[in-house]
Design an enzyme around this catalytic site. Structure first.
Site, PDB file in Angstrom:
ATOM      1  N   LYS A 195       0.847  -1.201   0.000  1.00  0.00           N
ATOM      2  CA  LYS A 195       0.000   0.000   0.000  1.00  0.00           C
ATOM      3  C   LYS A 195       0.889   1.261   0.000  1.00  0.00           C
ATOM      4  CE  LYS A 195      -3.673  -2.407   2.547  1.00  0.00           C
ATOM      5  NZ  LYS A 195      -4.561  -2.362   3.743  1.00  0.00           N
TER       6      LYS A 195
ATOM      7  N   TYR B   4     -12.000  -2.756  -3.091  1.00  0.00           N
ATOM      8  CA  TYR B   4     -12.528  -2.815  -1.720  1.00  0.00           C
ATOM      9  C   TYR B   4     -14.059  -2.828  -1.690  1.00  0.00           C
ATOM     10  CZ  TYR B   4      -7.951  -2.315   0.521  1.00  0.00           C
ATOM     11  OH  TYR B   4      -6.673  -2.531   0.983  1.00  0.00           O
TER      12      TYR B   4
ATOM     13  N   ASN C  81      -1.637  -0.296   7.375  1.00  0.00           N
ATOM     14  CA  ASN C  81      -1.087  -1.624   7.672  1.00  0.00           C
ATOM     15  C   ASN C  81      -0.279  -2.225   6.526  1.00  0.00           C
ATOM     16  OD1 ASN C  81      -3.199  -2.330   6.033  1.00  0.00           O
ATOM     17  ND2 ASN C  81      -4.302  -3.533   7.568  1.00  0.00           N
TER      18      ASN C  81
ATOM     19  N   HIS D 265      -1.593  -5.573   1.369  1.00  0.00           N
ATOM     20  CA  HIS D 265      -2.855  -6.288   1.125  1.00  0.00           C
ATOM     21  C   HIS D 265      -2.541  -7.670   0.570  1.00  0.00           C
ATOM     22  CE1 HIS D 265      -6.845  -7.276  -0.477  1.00  0.00           C
ATOM     23  NE2 HIS D 265      -6.185  -7.747  -1.512  1.00  0.00           N
TER      24      HIS D 265
ATOM     25  N   GLU E  63      -9.196 -10.331  -7.891  1.00  0.00           N
ATOM     26  CA  GLU E  63      -8.234  -9.236  -7.720  1.00  0.00           C
ATOM     27  C   GLU E  63      -7.121  -9.277  -8.768  1.00  0.00           C
ATOM     28  OE1 GLU E  63      -9.061  -8.597  -2.927  1.00  0.00           O
ATOM     29  OE2 GLU E  63      -7.195  -9.565  -3.549  1.00  0.00           O
TER      30      GLU E  63
HETATM   31  P1  IDP Z   1      -7.331  -7.357   5.390  1.00  0.00           P
HETATM   32  O1  IDP Z   1      -6.548  -6.278   4.680  1.00  0.00           O
HETATM   33  O2  IDP Z   1      -6.532  -7.971   6.499  1.00  0.00           O
HETATM   34  O3  IDP Z   1      -7.930  -8.381   4.447  1.00  0.00           O
HETATM   35  P2  IDP Z   1     -10.027  -6.283   5.699  1.00  0.00           P
HETATM   36  O4  IDP Z   1     -10.926  -6.558   6.852  1.00  0.00           O
HETATM   37  O5  IDP Z   1     -10.353  -6.906   4.379  1.00  0.00           O
HETATM   38  O6  IDP Z   1      -8.527  -6.626   6.146  1.00  0.00           O
HETATM   39  O7  IDP Z   1      -9.990  -4.699   5.526  1.00  0.00           O
HETATM   40  C1  IDP Z   1      -9.377  -4.133   4.390  1.00  0.00           C
HETATM   41  C2  IDP Z   1      -8.518  -2.978   4.819  1.00  0.00           C
HETATM   42  O8  IDP Z   1      -9.360  -1.955   5.313  1.00  0.00           O
HETATM   43  C3  IDP Z   1      -7.561  -3.263   5.984  1.00  0.00           C
HETATM   44  O9  IDP Z   1      -6.336  -3.827   5.557  1.00  0.00           O
HETATM   45  C4  IDP Z   1      -7.371  -1.888   6.589  1.00  0.00           C
HETATM   46  O10 IDP Z   1      -6.381  -1.153   5.871  1.00  0.00           O
HETATM   47  C5  IDP Z   1      -8.723  -1.256   6.363  1.00  0.00           C
HETATM   48  N1  IDP Z   1      -9.556  -1.370   7.560  1.00  0.00           N
HETATM   49  C6  IDP Z   1     -10.205  -2.467   8.007  1.00  0.00           C
HETATM   50  N2  IDP Z   1     -10.873  -2.222   9.137  1.00  0.00           N
HETATM   51  C7  IDP Z   1     -10.632  -0.909   9.412  1.00  0.00           C
HETATM   52  C8  IDP Z   1     -11.040  -0.042  10.487  1.00  0.00           C
HETATM   53  O11 IDP Z   1     -11.772  -0.412  11.403  1.00  0.00           O
HETATM   54  N3  IDP Z   1     -10.574   1.240  10.409  1.00  0.00           N
HETATM   55  C9  IDP Z   1      -9.763   1.691   9.407  1.00  0.00           C
HETATM   56  N4  IDP Z   1      -9.363   0.907   8.403  1.00  0.00           N
HETATM   57  C10 IDP Z   1      -9.788  -0.364   8.405  1.00  0.00           C
HETATM   58 MG    MG Z   2      -9.466  -8.231   3.065  1.00  0.00          MG
END
Ligand code: IDP
Ligand code: MG
Length: 152
Positions: A11, A51, A114, A117, A128
């Site tokens: 990212k 997303y 984080n 992805h 994807e």
């Molecule tokens: P993942 O990336 O581990 O698959 P997902 O639940 O699919 O996690 O969420 C996609 C992305 O959305 C996460 O990597 C994170 O960057 C963002 N995200 C998820 N939950 C939150 C939140 O509660 N606050 C802010 N960003 C979030």
């Molecule tokens: Mg995800």
């Protein structure tokens, strides 16, 4: 389990923080094969499709703003069990809960920053990969050291 392909993206925070080499090396050292790689600043349309499952979530627009804010390094990695293994290398979504030794556990603290992805399953991986890459951008190749990687 068989040979799979998965979509992984560094990212914009990972790119800006200079973590591209660190992250690529973890997948390489594990033994997975890189079959596609490009740097791209995603359009809003691409980010919203990527997303799409989170469309109704409160963080959706901030997430799309963030992922379109600069270059992303998009990749396809291939190997046995690579979809779930990549998720393990990446670590839990909340970096403070990601195990040390994982990419997020070692390199991040904030859920909205984080770093990386990875596709969460076979269907998602297929979707994807085709969303981010044209089939002509994906390379079939045989590593010269294949004999040292797999049992015959
Ligand atoms: P993942 O990336 O581990 O698959 P997902 O639940 O699919 O996690 O969420 C996609 C992305 O959305 C996460 O990597 C994170 O960057 C963002 N995200 C998820 N939950 C939150 C939140 O509660 N606050 C802010 N960003 C979030
Ligand atoms: Mg995800």
């Amino acid at each position: 389990m068989g040979i799979e392909r998965t979509f992984v993206a560094i990212k914009p925070d990972g790119v800006q923080r200079g973590l591209i080499g660190e992250i690529l090396s973890r997948f390489e050292r594990k033994g997975f094969k890189l079959v596609a790689l490009k740097q791209v600043t995603p359009s809003r349309e691409l980010a919203e499709k990527h997303y799409g499952v989170h469309r109704e979530r409160p963080f959706f627009s901030g997430l799309v703003d963030f992922i379109t804010s600069g270059p992303v390094v998009a990749m396809v990695w291939e190997g046995e069990g690579v979809i779930s293994s990549a998720r393990k290398l990446i670590g839990a979504t909340k970096p403070l809960e990601s195990e040390p030794g994982t990419i997020r556990g070692d390199l991040a603290v904030n859920i909205g920053r984080n770093v990386i992805h990875g596709s969460d399953g076979a269907e998602t991986a297929k979707f994807e990969i085709s969303l981010w890459f044209d089939s002509s951008e994906i390379n079939d190749w045989i590593p010269a050291d294949l004999v040292w990687r797999v049992e015959s």
